[in-house]
Scaffold this motif. Sequence first.
Motif, short mmCIF file in Angstrom:
data_model
loop_
_atom_site.label_atom_id
_atom_site.label_comp_id
_atom_site.label_asym_id
_atom_site.label_seq_id
_atom_site.Cartn_x
_atom_site.Cartn_y
_atom_site.Cartn_z
N TYR A 224 0.86 -1.10 -0.13
CA TYR A 224 0.06 0.00 0.09
C TYR A 224 0.76 1.15 -0.01
CZ TYR A 224 -3.36 -3.50 1.61
OH TYR A 224 -4.30 -4.53 1.76
N GLN A 225 0.27 2.26 -0.27
CA GLN A 225 0.90 3.61 -0.30
C GLN A 225 -0.20 4.56 0.40
OE1 GLN A 225 1.86 6.31 -3.79
NE2 GLN A 225 3.83 5.44 -3.50
N LEU A 226 0.24 5.00 1.43
CA LEU A 226 -0.52 5.80 2.11
C LEU A 226 -0.10 7.54 2.23
CD1 LEU A 226 -2.87 6.41 4.30
CD2 LEU A 226 -0.99 5.86 6.11
N THR A 227 -0.85 8.24 1.60
CA THR A 227 -0.67 9.58 1.36
C THR A 227 -1.29 10.48 2.30
OG1 THR A 227 -0.37 9.13 -0.96
CG2 THR A 227 -0.21 11.76 -0.39
N LEU A 228 -0.35 11.19 3.04
CA LEU A 228 -1.03 12.18 4.24
C LEU A 228 -0.56 13.76 3.74
CD1 LEU A 228 0.19 10.24 7.15
CD2 LEU A 228 -1.94 10.25 6.03
N SER A 229 -1.23 14.66 4.29
CA SER A 229 -0.94 16.05 4.10
C SER A 229 -0.94 16.82 5.26
CB SER A 229 -2.01 16.52 3.00
OG SER A 229 -3.33 16.60 3.33
N ARG A 230 0.09 17.47 5.50
CA ARG A 230 0.35 18.24 6.91
C ARG A 230 -0.82 19.59 6.82
NH1 ARG A 230 4.87 17.08 9.52
NH2 ARG A 230 6.54 15.96 8.34
N GLY A 231 -1.17 20.23 7.75
CA GLY A 231 -1.87 21.54 7.96
C GLY A 231 -3.39 21.11 7.95
N ALA A 232 -3.80 19.73 8.32
CA ALA A 232 -5.11 19.39 8.27
C ALA A 232 -5.84 19.18 9.68
CB ALA A 232 -5.36 18.08 7.61
N GLY A 233 -4.92 19.69 10.78
CA GLY A 233 -5.44 19.54 11.89
C GLY A 233 -5.38 18.12 12.71
N LEU A 240 -5.34 6.01 0.52
CA LEU A 240 -4.88 4.82 0.33
C LEU A 240 -5.07 4.12 -0.97
CD1 LEU A 240 -3.31 2.84 2.22
CD2 LEU A 240 -5.69 1.49 2.50
N ALA A 241 -3.69 3.72 -1.60
CA ALA A 241 -3.55 3.17 -2.82
C ALA A 241 -2.93 1.88 -2.69
CB ALA A 241 -2.78 3.92 -3.90
N MET A 242 -3.57 0.84 -3.31
CA MET A 242 -3.27 -0.67 -3.23
C MET A 242 -2.41 -1.09 -4.45
SD MET A 242 -5.50 -4.07 -2.55
CE MET A 242 -4.60 -5.69 -2.65
N ARG A 243 -1.34 -1.65 -4.28
CA ARG A 243 -0.47 -2.02 -5.33
C ARG A 243 -0.21 -3.64 -4.85
NH1 ARG A 243 1.57 1.91 -8.39
NH2 ARG A 243 3.01 0.50 -9.20
N ASP A 530 -6.03 -0.47 -7.07
CA ASP A 530 -7.02 0.32 -6.98
C ASP A 530 -7.09 1.53 -5.84
OD1 ASP A 530 -9.47 1.62 -7.41
OD2 ASP A 530 -10.81 -0.16 -7.18
N ASP A 531 -7.60 2.46 -5.71
CA ASP A 531 -7.69 3.46 -4.68
C ASP A 531 -8.80 3.15 -3.86
OD1 ASP A 531 -5.43 4.61 -5.70
OD2 ASP A 531 -6.48 6.21 -6.75
N PHE A 532 -8.56 3.08 -2.56
CA PHE A 532 -9.60 2.77 -1.75
C PHE A 532 -10.07 4.00 -0.57
CE2 PHE A 532 -7.53 -1.09 -2.47
CZ PHE A 532 -8.51 -1.92 -2.95
N PRO A 533 -11.30 4.37 -0.44
CA PRO A 533 -11.53 5.37 0.51
C PRO A 533 -11.73 4.99 1.85
CG PRO A 533 -13.56 4.56 -0.31
CD PRO A 533 -12.50 3.84 -1.19
N VAL A 534 -10.90 5.87 2.53
CA VAL A 534 -10.62 5.54 4.00
C VAL A 534 -10.67 6.70 4.67
CG1 VAL A 534 -8.85 3.72 3.82
CG2 VAL A 534 -7.81 5.92 3.76
N GLY A 535 -10.85 6.51 6.12
CA GLY A 535 -11.09 7.44 6.91
C GLY A 535 -9.52 8.00 7.74
N VAL A 554 -1.54 7.64 12.60
CA VAL A 554 -2.70 7.93 11.82
C VAL A 554 -3.72 6.70 12.27
CG1 VAL A 554 -1.91 6.97 10.02
CG2 VAL A 554 -3.77 8.51 9.81
N GLU A 555 -4.90 7.02 12.60
CA GLU A 555 -5.92 5.95 12.72
C GLU A 555 -6.71 5.93 11.38
OE1 GLU A 555 -9.84 4.89 15.58
OE2 GLU A 555 -8.38 6.67 15.88
N LEU A 556 -6.40 4.61 10.75
CA LEU A 556 -6.83 4.34 9.60
C LEU A 556 -8.30 3.50 9.77
CD1 LEU A 556 -6.60 4.39 6.58
CD2 LEU A 556 -5.09 2.17 6.82
#
Length: 720
Positions: A224-233, A240-243, A530-535, A554-556
């Motif tokens: 998997y590849q988990l992409t995070l962005s700063r400044g989101a509180g 999350l993208a699955m490979r 595929d890309d999966f919607p995650v919280g 990060v709580e996934l």
Amino acid sequence: MEREVVAESRLDSVTVYASGALCRRRVVVPVPPEGPGRIRVGGLPLALDAGSLRARTLSPGPRVTDVRREVRAQPREPASLAALQRDVDAAEEAYDEARARRDRLAGRADATAALRAVPPTQRRGDPPRPAPVEAFLALADFVDTRLSALHARLLSAEDEVSRAEHAWDVARHRLAEASRALPTRTTLTSVEVVVTLAGSTPAELELELELEYVVPGTTWFPSYQLTLSRGAGTAAGGGLAMRANIAQATGEDWTGVRLSLSTADLHRRTSLPELRSMRLGRRQDEAAPGPLWREPPTGTGELFGGYDDAGRGPTGTPAPPVARTRSAFGAVAAGAGAGRSVAEMATAGATAGSASTVSGEGHEDLLMRSLDRRAGPRAVGPRPAAPYGGPPAPAALGAAPRGPGAASRGIPAPPPPGAPAPQAIAFAAAPPLPPSPPQPDPALQDYAGLVLAGPDAAPAARGRLAPDVADGHGAAESERVRGARAVAEQSAPPHAVPVGFWPGSFAYRFDAAAPVDVPADGRWHSVPVDDFPVGLTAWHLCVPALDPAVYAAVELANTSRHALLAGPVEILVDGEYTATVPMPVLAPGQSRRIGIGVEEGVRVARRVRTAESTSTGLRGGSTVVAQSVEIEVANRLGHAVSLELLERVPVSDDKDVRIEDAPADPPWTVVASEDDPKLRRGLRRWRVVVEAGGSLTLTAGHQLRFPVGKAVVGGNRRDA
């Protein structure tokens, strides 16, 4: 003769399992006016499992009546080999030439160094001859000059050999790393599938077929590849993208295929179990299972009478003339080449009470048959084994086996020459033996591997089913299968979990969103799925009593309808790689916390103060140890962070020891045992939000009260 059409196929979709893959090919062929007939499809991998071959029509009208695999071998021109193989061959030839040139120069140098001056033999009585010093010096000078030139050329030849050997090694290494589907052998061993169709097809339409088969030599694991962005509180942004990491050495490249990934076991039986019925009443014996065999039909050898009459006997020699008669059953009796003699046919006709026109041998057999009947019963001989792997056939009383055909029909054998005629002997017949249980031959239970013996087989085997004899391509096929299965033994990267081997595994399938390419080189290839919607919820965790470092997490939460498997996940924060951590299995709706490393922008400092006092009372004195904890948090990031801090207070099972919590600011909470998987006692937790560029101070403490005559054993009560 049925018309055969050669058609091209295209690999359309592949379903990769934990070990092996299910491939589907599409075949489109114009329908000839005479009908579909037979379609031959080539270019299939040599490691194809023949038992898994299936075919079906996607066009209306015709239906598939038979599908079989054929292995062919044909020589290949050197120009048609892969470019890498030609490079290897050229490098090998250059190395051999350089080594031969070096060996010739070395031989010339050795021969030159071995030159010596040999004086002529002196005759007896001759005076001593003067030593030819100039000749010796001239020879030494010649040898030295010649060796200097040869050694220089020999050094050049050694360097040339080293360069040629290095070029050969590089070419072989490139060929070994290339796809295994490249043509590298001078003899091409290929697999073809022949599909037989029946039925009519509408005019001016194309016939579309689908071939399905299983190949070994594939394995995969998710990443998997988990992409995070700063400044989101406190709510982290990203996705999350699955490979899928796939390694395959099936012998064919997957180019532009629709890929599916399954966690199921390809070789596991999926048939439904047979449930036993429960009944009320008297007990009944269970019905014995039916036999897995049956007796072969009689008269199969007569089917090849015309073949033998034409002079093409099973031994390749002209067959003798055949005397044909018509028995009472209306069957034609063939000669000895048909597997059943005229005498046997005559005896069979006489047993049934019918008249037949036979030769002299037939009358002799009839006479011996009548003598055997007057002789009365005889001892039961050994039971001949039944064909097709069935149980032994019971022998008739008074019958001795005479040959393969007579043994199966209970026909008596004539006495040997010179033996006395049998006399009428009266004695009690032996009781019949109970039939033995069936003992089928395992080789004959493989119905897919049985073939019908043709006219070129031995007379006793013609027209009967027998296991297929391995052809000359078995060695090449076994080598390809062994090389394909070696893919599953290669090492995987860290945190990679084999599919289907973790506790609580389940069978699930993922479909890739777009066609992919996977070469057959046996190495790992990462393809997008595929890309999966995650919280995503950002958290920061710190245990100041053990480590002042703040760890980001990060709580996934899996908000998709798919299950997420265990595997490595790459953490990207604002497009920059941070770490690779393991991810657990997540069912739909389940959430887990994943650590992503140390957060340097948040600092935590912890200070502890301890005060001890003793008090006296009517029932005795007591010691009070009061401890206060002060924690200071500083946030140097450009956004607010959600921080969880853990503290632990001492616990005791002694009734004389009391532990009381001091007021905490802000208040902390007691972690219940069900919320802590490690079941740690005395755990306290703060959950606070620290604004960007701000700081926060947390205070708490506890009091430890115990009798004066007791002391704390273990741990450090001064600094917890």
